[in-house]
Motif scaffolding. Structure first.
Motif, PDB file in Angstrom:
ATOM      1  N   ALA A  88       0.830  -1.204   0.000  1.00  0.00           N
ATOM      2  CA  ALA A  88       0.000   0.000   0.000  1.00  0.00           C
ATOM      3  C   ALA A  88       0.865   1.256   0.000  1.00  0.00           C
ATOM      4  CB  ALA A  88      -0.924  -0.014   1.212  1.00  0.00           C
ATOM      5  N   VAL A  89       1.951   1.226   0.761  1.00  0.00           N
ATOM      6  CA  VAL A  89       2.877   2.356   0.772  1.00  0.00           C
ATOM      7  C   VAL A  89       3.547   2.492  -0.597  1.00  0.00           C
ATOM      8  CG1 VAL A  89       5.019   3.255   1.772  1.00  0.00           C
ATOM      9  CG2 VAL A  89       3.258   2.272   3.262  1.00  0.00           C
ATOM     10  N   ALA A  90       3.851   1.363  -1.228  1.00  0.00           N
ATOM     11  CA  ALA A  90       4.512   1.405  -2.534  1.00  0.00           C
ATOM     12  C   ALA A  90       3.663   2.125  -3.572  1.00  0.00           C
ATOM     13  CB  ALA A  90       4.813  -0.021  -3.010  1.00  0.00           C
ATOM     14  N   LEU A  91       2.359   2.041  -3.422  1.00  0.00           N
ATOM     15  CA  LEU A  91       1.473   2.666  -4.400  1.00  0.00           C
ATOM     16  C   LEU A  91       1.584   4.190  -4.393  1.00  0.00           C
ATOM     17  CD1 LEU A  91      -1.733   0.466  -3.962  1.00  0.00           C
ATOM     18  CD2 LEU A  91      -0.031   0.362  -5.804  1.00  0.00           C
ATOM     19  N   VAL A  92       2.012   4.765  -3.267  1.00  0.00           N
ATOM     20  CA  VAL A  92       2.081   6.227  -3.166  1.00  0.00           C
ATOM     21  C   VAL A  92       3.520   6.722  -2.959  1.00  0.00           C
ATOM     22  CG1 VAL A  92      -0.274   6.440  -2.308  1.00  0.00           C
ATOM     23  CG2 VAL A  92       1.587   6.090  -0.685  1.00  0.00           C
ATOM     24  N   SER A  93       4.497   5.819  -3.051  1.00  0.00           N
ATOM     25  CA  SER A  93       5.882   6.243  -2.865  1.00  0.00           C
ATOM     26  C   SER A  93       6.418   6.883  -4.140  1.00  0.00           C
ATOM     27  CB  SER A  93       6.760   5.045  -2.465  1.00  0.00           C
ATOM     28  OG  SER A  93       6.773   4.078  -3.487  1.00  0.00           O
ATOM     29  N   THR A  94       7.492   7.630  -4.001  1.00  0.00           N
ATOM     30  CA  THR A  94       8.104   8.319  -5.139  1.00  0.00           C
ATOM     31  C   THR A  94       9.252   7.484  -5.702  1.00  0.00           C
ATOM     32  OG1 THR A  94       9.776   9.484  -3.841  1.00  0.00           O
ATOM     33  CG2 THR A  94       7.577  10.487  -3.960  1.00  0.00           C
ATOM     34  N   PRO A  95       9.714   7.799  -6.904  1.00  0.00           N
ATOM     35  CA  PRO A  95      10.808   7.015  -7.504  1.00  0.00           C
ATOM     36  C   PRO A  95      12.118   7.065  -6.727  1.00  0.00           C
ATOM     37  CG  PRO A  95       9.632   8.254  -9.189  1.00  0.00           C
ATOM     38  CD  PRO A  95       9.123   8.744  -7.872  1.00  0.00           C
ATOM     39  N   THR A  96      12.298   8.074  -5.861  1.00  0.00           N
ATOM     40  CA  THR A  96      13.556   8.162  -5.106  1.00  0.00           C
ATOM     41  C   THR A  96      13.490   7.413  -3.781  1.00  0.00           C
ATOM     42  OG1 THR A  96      12.859  10.224  -4.029  1.00  0.00           O
ATOM     43  CG2 THR A  96      14.080  10.406  -6.118  1.00  0.00           C
ATOM     44  N   GLN A  97      12.321   6.918  -3.426  1.00  0.00           N
ATOM     45  CA  GLN A  97      12.156   6.225  -2.157  1.00  0.00           C
ATOM     46  C   GLN A  97      12.308   4.712  -2.350  1.00  0.00           C
ATOM     47  OE1 GLN A  97       8.254   7.673  -1.086  1.00  0.00           O
ATOM     48  NE2 GLN A  97       9.059   9.558  -0.178  1.00  0.00           N
ATOM     49  N   PHE A  98      12.703   4.040  -1.284  1.00  0.00           N
ATOM     50  CA  PHE A  98      12.890   2.597  -1.347  1.00  0.00           C
ATOM     51  C   PHE A  98      12.666   1.994   0.040  1.00  0.00           C
ATOM     52  CE2 PHE A  98      16.927   4.747  -0.758  1.00  0.00           C
ATOM     53  CZ  PHE A  98      17.500   4.093   0.316  1.00  0.00           C
ATOM     54  N   PRO A 144       5.712  -0.818  11.806  1.00  0.00           N
ATOM     55  CA  PRO A 144       5.586   0.180  10.742  1.00  0.00           C
ATOM     56  C   PRO A 144       6.340  -0.249   9.487  1.00  0.00           C
ATOM     57  CG  PRO A 144       7.257   0.867  12.294  1.00  0.00           C
ATOM     58  CD  PRO A 144       6.653  -0.395  12.865  1.00  0.00           C
ATOM     59  N   VAL A 145       6.046   0.429   8.402  1.00  0.00           N
ATOM     60  CA  VAL A 145       6.770   0.228   7.151  1.00  0.00           C
ATOM     61  C   VAL A 145       8.010   1.122   7.170  1.00  0.00           C
ATOM     62  CG1 VAL A 145       6.676   0.533   4.642  1.00  0.00           C
ATOM     63  CG2 VAL A 145       4.683  -0.360   5.879  1.00  0.00           C
ATOM     64  N   HIS A 146       9.152   0.561   6.752  1.00  0.00           N
ATOM     65  CA  HIS A 146      10.396   1.324   6.712  1.00  0.00           C
ATOM     66  C   HIS A 146      10.650   1.781   5.281  1.00  0.00           C
ATOM     67  CE1 HIS A 146      11.889   0.503  10.825  1.00  0.00           C
ATOM     68  NE2 HIS A 146      11.116  -0.563  10.695  1.00  0.00           N
ATOM     69  N   LEU A 147      10.633   3.100   5.086  1.00  0.00           N
ATOM     70  CA  LEU A 147      10.810   3.696   3.772  1.00  0.00           C
ATOM     71  C   LEU A 147      11.968   4.689   3.837  1.00  0.00           C
ATOM     72  CD1 LEU A 147       9.424   3.648   0.948  1.00  0.00           C
ATOM     73  CD2 LEU A 147       8.139   5.662   1.675  1.00  0.00           C
ATOM     74  N   SER A 148      12.870   4.616   2.891  1.00  0.00           N
ATOM     75  CA  SER A 148      14.098   5.400   2.963  1.00  0.00           C
ATOM     76  C   SER A 148      14.360   6.191   1.693  1.00  0.00           C
ATOM     77  CB  SER A 148      15.297   4.476   3.224  1.00  0.00           C
ATOM     78  OG  SER A 148      15.212   3.866   4.486  1.00  0.00           O
ATOM     79  N   VAL A 201       8.065   4.599   9.097  1.00  0.00           N
ATOM     80  CA  VAL A 201       9.291   5.122   9.696  1.00  0.00           C
ATOM     81  C   VAL A 201      10.209   5.510   8.545  1.00  0.00           C
ATOM     82  CG1 VAL A 201      11.351   4.584  11.044  1.00  0.00           C
ATOM     83  CG2 VAL A 201       9.122   3.772  11.818  1.00  0.00           C
ATOM     84  N   GLY A 202      10.547   6.783   8.457  1.00  0.00           N
ATOM     85  CA  GLY A 202      11.377   7.269   7.367  1.00  0.00           C
ATOM     86  C   GLY A 202      12.842   7.317   7.746  1.00  0.00           C
ATOM     87  N   HIS A 203      13.707   7.058   6.791  1.00  0.00           N
ATOM     88  CA  HIS A 203      15.153   7.101   7.004  1.00  0.00           C
ATOM     89  C   HIS A 203      15.800   7.848   5.842  1.00  0.00           C
ATOM     90  CE1 HIS A 203      14.747   3.686   9.901  1.00  0.00           C
ATOM     91  NE2 HIS A 203      13.832   3.264   9.029  1.00  0.00           N
ATOM     92  N   ARG A 246      18.411  13.991   0.553  1.00  0.00           N
ATOM     93  CA  ARG A 246      16.955  14.109   0.604  1.00  0.00           C
ATOM     94  C   ARG A 246      16.446  13.914   2.019  1.00  0.00           C
ATOM     95  NH1 ARG A 246      17.815  11.447  -4.373  1.00  0.00           N
ATOM     96  NH2 ARG A 246      16.973  12.610  -6.151  1.00  0.00           N
ATOM     97  N   ARG A 247      15.294  14.489   2.298  1.00  0.00           N
ATOM     98  CA  ARG A 247      14.688  14.374   3.624  1.00  0.00           C
ATOM     99  C   ARG A 247      13.941  13.058   3.731  1.00  0.00           C
ATOM    100  NH1 ARG A 247      11.539  19.738   5.244  1.00  0.00           N
ATOM    101  NH2 ARG A 247      11.440  18.514   7.165  1.00  0.00           N
ATOM    102  N   SER A 248      13.961  12.481   4.914  1.00  0.00           N
ATOM    103  CA  SER A 248      13.322  11.187   5.122  1.00  0.00           C
ATOM    104  C   SER A 248      11.808  11.303   4.951  1.00  0.00           C
ATOM    105  CB  SER A 248      13.637  10.657   6.522  1.00  0.00           C
ATOM    106  OG  SER A 248      13.235  11.586   7.515  1.00  0.00           O
ATOM    107  N   PRO A 249      11.154  10.278   4.412  1.00  0.00           N
ATOM    108  CA  PRO A 249       9.700  10.315   4.185  1.00  0.00           C
ATOM    109  C   PRO A 249       8.940  10.397   5.508  1.00  0.00           C
ATOM    110  CG  PRO A 249      10.755   8.511   2.987  1.00  0.00           C
ATOM    111  CD  PRO A 249      11.766   9.037   3.946  1.00  0.00           C
ATOM    112  N   ARG A 250       7.765  11.020   5.427  1.00  0.00           N
ATOM    113  CA  ARG A 250       6.888  11.117   6.602  1.00  0.00           C
ATOM    114  C   ARG A 250       5.476  10.728   6.196  1.00  0.00           C
ATOM    115  NH1 ARG A 250       8.522  16.737   9.785  1.00  0.00           N
ATOM    116  NH2 ARG A 250      10.727  16.233  10.152  1.00  0.00           N
ATOM    117  N   ALA A 251       4.903   9.782   6.941  1.00  0.00           N
ATOM    118  CA  ALA A 251       3.529   9.353   6.687  1.00  0.00           C
ATOM    119  C   ALA A 251       3.082   8.491   7.855  1.00  0.00           C
ATOM    120  CB  ALA A 251       3.423   8.576   5.378  1.00  0.00           C
ATOM    121  N   ASP A 252       1.786   8.395   8.058  1.00  0.00           N
ATOM    122  CA  ASP A 252       1.250   7.544   9.106  1.00  0.00           C
ATOM    123  C   ASP A 252       1.645   6.097   8.848  1.00  0.00           C
ATOM    124  OD1 ASP A 252       0.050   9.714  10.281  1.00  0.00           O
ATOM    125  OD2 ASP A 252      -1.920   9.349   9.362  1.00  0.00           O
TER     126      ASP A 252
END
Length: 324
Positions: free
Chosen positions: A72-82, A103-107, A121-123, A112-118
């Motif tokens: 579900a997070v992948a559907l709204v993530s950007t190309p620079t996130q992983f 939580p889902v770990h997205l980096s 956990v952004g890195h 770049r600034r770490s992702p933020r979403a409900d």
């Protein structure tokens, strides 16, 4: 059984692309079956009950639910996130301990600034410490890097994940996937740990020395760690056993050939082949092997587990060098 529910190839992971499935001969109609989730175009997720040596059905349901959150997070993530850390390890299929509400770990890579979403956990990670690759359309850290990002786990848990990643699929009696390459090499795990500061580095270093290439399940890994850390000799893993006439008797999870002592983990996956297991263990015992059977209940009592293995070894002549 209709072709829409024909078995999928075992080489397909829980998450797979439709292209990889078609390359393995899966019909388009099978990819539209109700037991597959389509989290995004060209990707499928198994939604059928899975019988696995790594997970009980309860933990498998939790694992699938967590994977669905990742998709579900992948559907709204950007190309620079992983995906990284626990989320990347799960995507690689690693046997992660259950963590309710994890939580889902997205980096992203610095600067770049770490992702933020409900629920996320952004890195923001240094490119020097992070190798990013792709799995069935999802960007994520490479297997060895994902392992090195799991420093919050215990040493036995880190060993179980490491064993899964470096497993070599060797030839043997009735073994499937012989020659299939491991997801990571031992040297890659060591390099990932040595690249720079890692959270939980002491636990990662301790685990690295206990990881082996021939473990087939996390339960086997956890039992082996208890045995070795207790001071008992390290058993050989998943070795084929033959009688004096060369007849194949079985493959033991762990064994001490010199003392003819074997250790078998009896997990839930054995319920469907109970009769076969009884006959196999009877044949091994008739050939002179002392078999210690480990259930899930016994594995939760490590002191008793170690005592049983110790008693079996001592009965066959082993003596603890520390008591000499």
């Amino acid at each position: 059984m209709s072709s829409a529910r024909s078995p999928l190839p075992e080489s397909l992971p829980a998450l797979f692309s439709t292209v990889s499935a078609r390359d393995r001969g899966v019909a388009p109609s099978r990819l539209r079956a109700a037991d597959l989730i389509a989290p995004r175009r060209g990707v499928r997720l198994r939604d059928d009950p899975i019988t696995s040596v790594e997970q009980s059905s309860r933990f498998e349901r939790h694992r699938r639910a967590e994977l669905e959150r990742i998709r579900a997070v992948a559907l709204v993530s950007t190309p620079t996130q992983f995906f990284s850390h626990r989320s990347a390890a799960l995507l690689w299929g690693a046997p992660m301990p259950h963590r309710p509400g994890a939580p889902v770990h997205l980096s992203v890579l610095l600067p770049r600034r770490s992702p933020r979403a409900d629920g996320v956990v952004g890195h923001n990670l240094s490119a020097r410490l992070c190798s990013v690759t792709e799995l069935d359309g999802l960007r994520l850290t490479a297997p060895a890097i994902a392992w090195a990002q799991l420093g919050t786990l215990s040493v036995p848990e880190l060993v179980a994940v490491g064993d899964f990643l470096v497993r070599k699929f060797r030839d043997g009696h009735g073994r499937r996937d012989a020659g299939r390459p491991p997801l990571a090499a031992m040297t890659e795990l060591a390099d990932a740990l040595a690249q720079g500061r890692r959270f939980g580095a002491a636990r990662l270093r301790a685990a690295l020395g206990l990881i082996r290439e021939d473990s087939w399940s996390p339960q086997e890994s956890l039992v082996r760690v208890e045995i070795v850390r207790s001071g008992l000799p390290e058993p050989e893993l998943n070795g084929d056993v033959f009688d004096d006439a060369g007849r194949f008797l079985g493959c033991l999870d762990m064994r001490y050939p010199r003392y003819r002592v074997g250790i078998e983990y009896q997990g839930e996956q054995h319920e469907g082949r109970y009769a076969d297991d009884v006959e196999r263990l009877a044949a091994l015992r008739a050939a002179g092997w002392n078999i210690v059977e480990v259930t899930r209940s016994l594995s939760r009592r490590p002191g008793e587990l170690v005592s049983r293995v110790r008693a079996a070894l001592e009965e066959r002549g082993w003596r603890d060098p520390r008591s000499a």
